[in-house]
Design a protein around this motif. Structure first.
Motif, PDB file in Angstrom:
ATOM      1  N   LYS A 151      75.085  63.164  53.159  1.00 16.23           N
ATOM      2  CA  LYS A 151      73.917  62.330  52.839  1.00 16.23           C
ATOM      3  C   LYS A 151      74.282  61.145  51.956  1.00 16.23           C
ATOM      4  CE  LYS A 151      70.093  65.581  53.220  1.00 16.23           C
ATOM      5  NZ  LYS A 151      69.131  66.403  52.491  1.00 16.23           N
ATOM      6  N   ILE A 152      75.260  61.326  51.077  1.00 14.13           N
ATOM      7  CA  ILE A 152      75.643  60.215  50.204  1.00 14.13           C
ATOM      8  C   ILE A 152      76.674  59.305  50.874  1.00 14.13           C
ATOM      9  CG2 ILE A 152      75.059  61.464  48.099  1.00 14.13           C
ATOM     10  CD1 ILE A 152      78.259  61.568  47.735  1.00 14.13           C
ATOM     11  N   GLY A 153      77.049  59.615  52.102  1.00 10.37           N
ATOM     12  CA  GLY A 153      77.943  58.724  52.835  1.00 10.37           C
ATOM     13  C   GLY A 153      79.370  59.187  52.982  1.00 10.37           C
ATOM     14  N   GLY A 154      79.672  60.419  52.578  1.00  8.09           N
ATOM     15  CA  GLY A 154      81.034  60.929  52.714  1.00  8.09           C
ATOM     16  C   GLY A 154      81.425  61.111  54.171  1.00  8.09           C
ATOM     17  N   THR A 155      82.655  60.735  54.498  1.00  6.16           N
ATOM     18  CA  THR A 155      83.209  60.915  55.840  1.00  6.16           C
ATOM     19  C   THR A 155      84.014  62.208  55.873  1.00  6.16           C
ATOM     20  OG1 THR A 155      83.338  58.544  56.220  1.00  6.16           O
ATOM     21  CG2 THR A 155      84.782  59.929  57.569  1.00  6.16           C
ATOM     22  N   ARG A 156      83.679  63.090  56.810  1.00  7.73           N
ATOM     23  CA  ARG A 156      84.408  64.349  56.956  1.00  7.73           C
ATOM     24  C   ARG A 156      85.782  64.044  57.546  1.00  7.73           C
ATOM     25  NH1 ARG A 156      82.708  69.965  58.056  1.00  7.73           N
ATOM     26  NH2 ARG A 156      80.618  69.177  57.695  1.00  7.73           N
ATOM     27  N   GLU A 157      86.835  64.493  56.863  1.00  3.16           N
ATOM     28  CA  GLU A 157      88.198  64.202  57.299  1.00  3.16           C
ATOM     29  C   GLU A 157      88.881  65.386  57.958  1.00  3.16           C
ATOM     30  OE1 GLU A 157      89.915  62.862  53.578  1.00  3.16           O
ATOM     31  OE2 GLU A 157      89.530  60.788  54.171  1.00  3.16           O
ATOM     32  N   GLY A 158      88.434  66.583  57.661  1.00  2.00           N
ATOM     33  CA  GLY A 158      89.072  67.760  58.234  1.00  2.00           C
ATOM     34  C   GLY A 158      88.937  68.957  57.318  1.00  2.00           C
ATOM     35  N   THR A 159      89.608  70.033  57.701  1.00  6.15           N
ATOM     36  CA  THR A 159      89.533  71.287  56.955  1.00  6.15           C
ATOM     37  C   THR A 159      90.929  71.781  56.643  1.00  6.15           C
ATOM     38  OG1 THR A 159      87.474  71.869  58.082  1.00  6.15           O
ATOM     39  CG2 THR A 159      88.668  73.667  57.011  1.00  6.15           C
ATOM     40  N   LEU A 160      91.159  72.106  55.397  1.00  5.24           N
ATOM     41  CA  LEU A 160      92.405  72.754  54.982  1.00  5.24           C
ATOM     42  C   LEU A 160      92.180  74.258  55.116  1.00  5.24           C
ATOM     43  CD1 LEU A 160      93.112  70.639  51.784  1.00  5.24           C
ATOM     44  CD2 LEU A 160      94.134  70.368  54.043  1.00  5.24           C
ATOM     45  N   ARG A 161      92.838  74.866  56.098  1.00  8.71           N
ATOM     46  CA  ARG A 161      92.606  76.273  56.390  1.00  8.71           C
ATOM     47  C   ARG A 161      93.308  77.174  55.379  1.00  8.71           C
ATOM     48  NH1 ARG A 161      94.610  76.889  62.251  1.00  8.71           N
ATOM     49  NH2 ARG A 161      96.327  75.728  61.334  1.00  8.71           N
ATOM     50  N   LYS A 162      92.613  78.255  55.018  1.00 11.55           N
ATOM     51  CA  LYS A 162      93.141  79.224  54.046  1.00 11.55           C
ATOM     52  C   LYS A 162      93.737  78.511  52.837  1.00 11.55           C
ATOM     53  CE  LYS A 162      93.774  83.218  56.942  1.00 11.55           C
ATOM     54  NZ  LYS A 162      94.648  84.329  57.319  1.00 11.55           N
ATOM     55  N   PHE A 163      92.978  77.588  52.287  1.00  5.66           N
ATOM     56  CA  PHE A 163      93.462  76.724  51.217  1.00  5.66           C
ATOM     57  C   PHE A 163      93.574  77.441  49.878  1.00  5.66           C
ATOM     58  CE2 PHE A 163      92.795  73.081  48.210  1.00  5.66           C
ATOM     59  CZ  PHE A 163      93.979  72.431  48.506  1.00  5.66           C
ATOM     60  N   MET A 164      92.693  78.415  49.640  1.00  6.64           N
ATOM     61  CA  MET A 164      92.740  79.116  48.358  1.00  6.64           C
ATOM     62  C   MET A 164      92.039  80.462  48.460  1.00  6.64           C
ATOM     63  SD  MET A 164      89.849  76.848  46.261  1.00  6.64           S
ATOM     64  CE  MET A 164      91.113  75.960  45.478  1.00  6.64           C
ATOM     65  N   LEU A 165      92.259  81.269  47.434  1.00  8.83           N
ATOM     66  CA  LEU A 165      91.533  82.525  47.289  1.00  8.83           C
ATOM     67  C   LEU A 165      90.503  82.351  46.185  1.00  8.83           C
ATOM     68  CD1 LEU A 165      94.404  85.159  47.524  1.00  8.83           C
ATOM     69  CD2 LEU A 165      92.729  84.549  49.280  1.00  8.83           C
ATOM     70  N   ARG A 166      89.296  82.829  46.453  1.00  8.54           N
ATOM     71  CA  ARG A 166      88.234  82.745  45.458  1.00  8.54           C
ATOM     72  C   ARG A 166      88.353  83.916  44.482  1.00  8.54           C
ATOM     73  NH1 ARG A 166      83.624  81.425  49.800  1.00  8.54           N
ATOM     74  NH2 ARG A 166      84.248  83.506  50.352  1.00  8.54           N
ATOM     75  N   PRO A 167      87.639  83.861  43.367  1.00 10.88           N
ATOM     76  CA  PRO A 167      87.754  84.923  42.359  1.00 10.88           C
ATOM     77  C   PRO A 167      87.478  86.332  42.884  1.00 10.88           C
ATOM     78  CG  PRO A 167      86.692  83.027  41.394  1.00 10.88           C
ATOM     79  CD  PRO A 167      86.837  82.741  42.877  1.00 10.88           C
ATOM     80  N   ASP A 168      86.669  86.458  43.953  1.00  9.89           N
ATOM     81  CA  ASP A 168      86.412  87.796  44.499  1.00  9.89           C
ATOM     82  C   ASP A 168      87.471  88.213  45.508  1.00  9.89           C
ATOM     83  OD1 ASP A 168      85.800  86.268  46.736  1.00  9.89           O
ATOM     84  OD2 ASP A 168      83.843  87.194  47.080  1.00  9.89           O
ATOM     85  N   GLY A 169      88.511  87.380  45.725  1.00  8.99           N
ATOM     86  CA  GLY A 169      89.604  87.706  46.637  1.00  8.99           C
ATOM     87  C   GLY A 169      89.419  87.213  48.054  1.00  8.99           C
ATOM     88  N   SER A 170      88.262  86.667  48.386  1.00 14.44           N
ATOM     89  CA  SER A 170      88.021  86.179  49.746  1.00 14.44           C
ATOM     90  C   SER A 170      88.693  84.818  49.953  1.00 14.44           C
ATOM     91  CB  SER A 170      86.518  86.094  50.036  1.00 14.44           C
ATOM     92  OG  SER A 170      85.883  85.202  49.154  1.00 14.44           O
ATOM     93  N   VAL A 171      88.953  84.515  51.215  1.00  5.91           N
ATOM     94  CA  VAL A 171      89.626  83.270  51.582  1.00  5.91           C
ATOM     95  C   VAL A 171      88.634  82.122  51.581  1.00  5.91           C
ATOM     96  CG1 VAL A 171      90.788  82.066  53.487  1.00  5.91           C
ATOM     97  CG2 VAL A 171      91.401  84.425  52.946  1.00  5.91           C
ATOM     98  N   ARG A 172      89.075  80.990  51.070  1.00  6.62           N
ATOM     99  CA  ARG A 172      88.276  79.771  51.131  1.00  6.62           C
ATOM    100  C   ARG A 172      89.048  78.713  51.903  1.00  6.62           C
ATOM    101  NH1 ARG A 172      86.052  75.423  46.613  1.00  6.62           N
ATOM    102  NH2 ARG A 172      86.764  73.653  47.834  1.00  6.62           N
ATOM    103  N   HIS A 173      88.428  78.216  52.969  1.00 10.70           N
ATOM    104  CA  HIS A 173      88.903  77.018  53.634  1.00 10.70           C
ATOM    105  C   HIS A 173      88.211  75.861  52.912  1.00 10.70           C
ATOM    106  CE1 HIS A 173      90.128  79.873  56.669  1.00 10.70           C
ATOM    107  NE2 HIS A 173      88.875  80.170  56.952  1.00 10.70           N
TER     108      HIS A 173
END
Length: 195
Positions: A151-173
């Motif tokens: 909405k503010i005008g950001g252009t989607r560039e892509g997704t970094l897959r399995k980029f990090m683990l969240r504090p609960d241990g789940s995967v975050r892309h």
């Protein structure tokens, strides 16, 4: 990055103040709302919440200085604290910075505040610092934040897959968005019309 002049971070609906120790008790209480962390799992509302919050705030202070700054967001009508945001991972040599770690109390979701906050930060990045790129990194499940960046005008560039683990241990892309300097005049006009 050059020191921040917060007088340039004041709009009609909100203003940004530098994060200081005085804000911590209030922020600790406001951030306890688990709706804020539904998709990021940044803070888990359980018996270790206080330790997690302390680590979260320490990281926010770590973004102050050469590569960024953490801010507390105030509503202008009553000076109430309604959230936080940051500049982070700034690089003066390559003329870029990220905006993120943004959250608002649920009572203001969907209102003008996020748009004006991003307008002020983007204006500062492009017009005061003279940067050429502002990035946004959003958790893949956080569709609300992805839509807000679009909405503010950001252009989607892509997704970094399995980029990090969240504090609960789940995967975050991580979904990447950006606004670049050539686009800024058009994006700025659009944001002004929304505020």
């Amino acid at each position: 990055m050059q020191p921040i002049d917060t007088s340039l971070l004041r709009g009609r609906h909100l203003y940004l103040a530098l994060l200081t120790k005085e804000y911590e008790p209030q922020l600790r209480t406001l951030a306890r709302d688990e709706r804020l962390w539904e998709f990021t799992k940044t803070l888990l509302i359980n018996d270790t919440y206080d330790a997690q919050f302390d680590a979260y705030i320490a990281k926010a202070y770590g973004h102050a200085g050469a590569d960024g700054q953490a801010f507390v967001i105030h509503r202008t009508s009553d000076d109430a604290v309604i959230g936080m945001t940051r500049f982070y991972d700034g690089n003066e040599e390559h003329k870029r910075v990220n905006i993120g770690y943004t959250w608002y109390v649920p009572e203001v979701w969907g209102q003008v505040y996020n748009k004006e906050c991003k307008l002020l930060l983007l204006q500062y990045a492009f017009e005061t610092w003279g940067l050429q790129r502002v990035g946004f990194e959003v958790a893949h499940q956080n569709l609300r934040s992805q839509k807000a960046v679009e909405k503010i005008g950001g252009t989607r560039e892509g997704t970094l897959r399995k980029f990090m683990l969240r504090p609960d241990g789940s995967v975050r892309h991580t979904v990447l968005f950006s606004i670049i300097d050539e686009e800024w005049p058009e994006k700025k006009a659009k944001l002004f019309s929304m505020c």
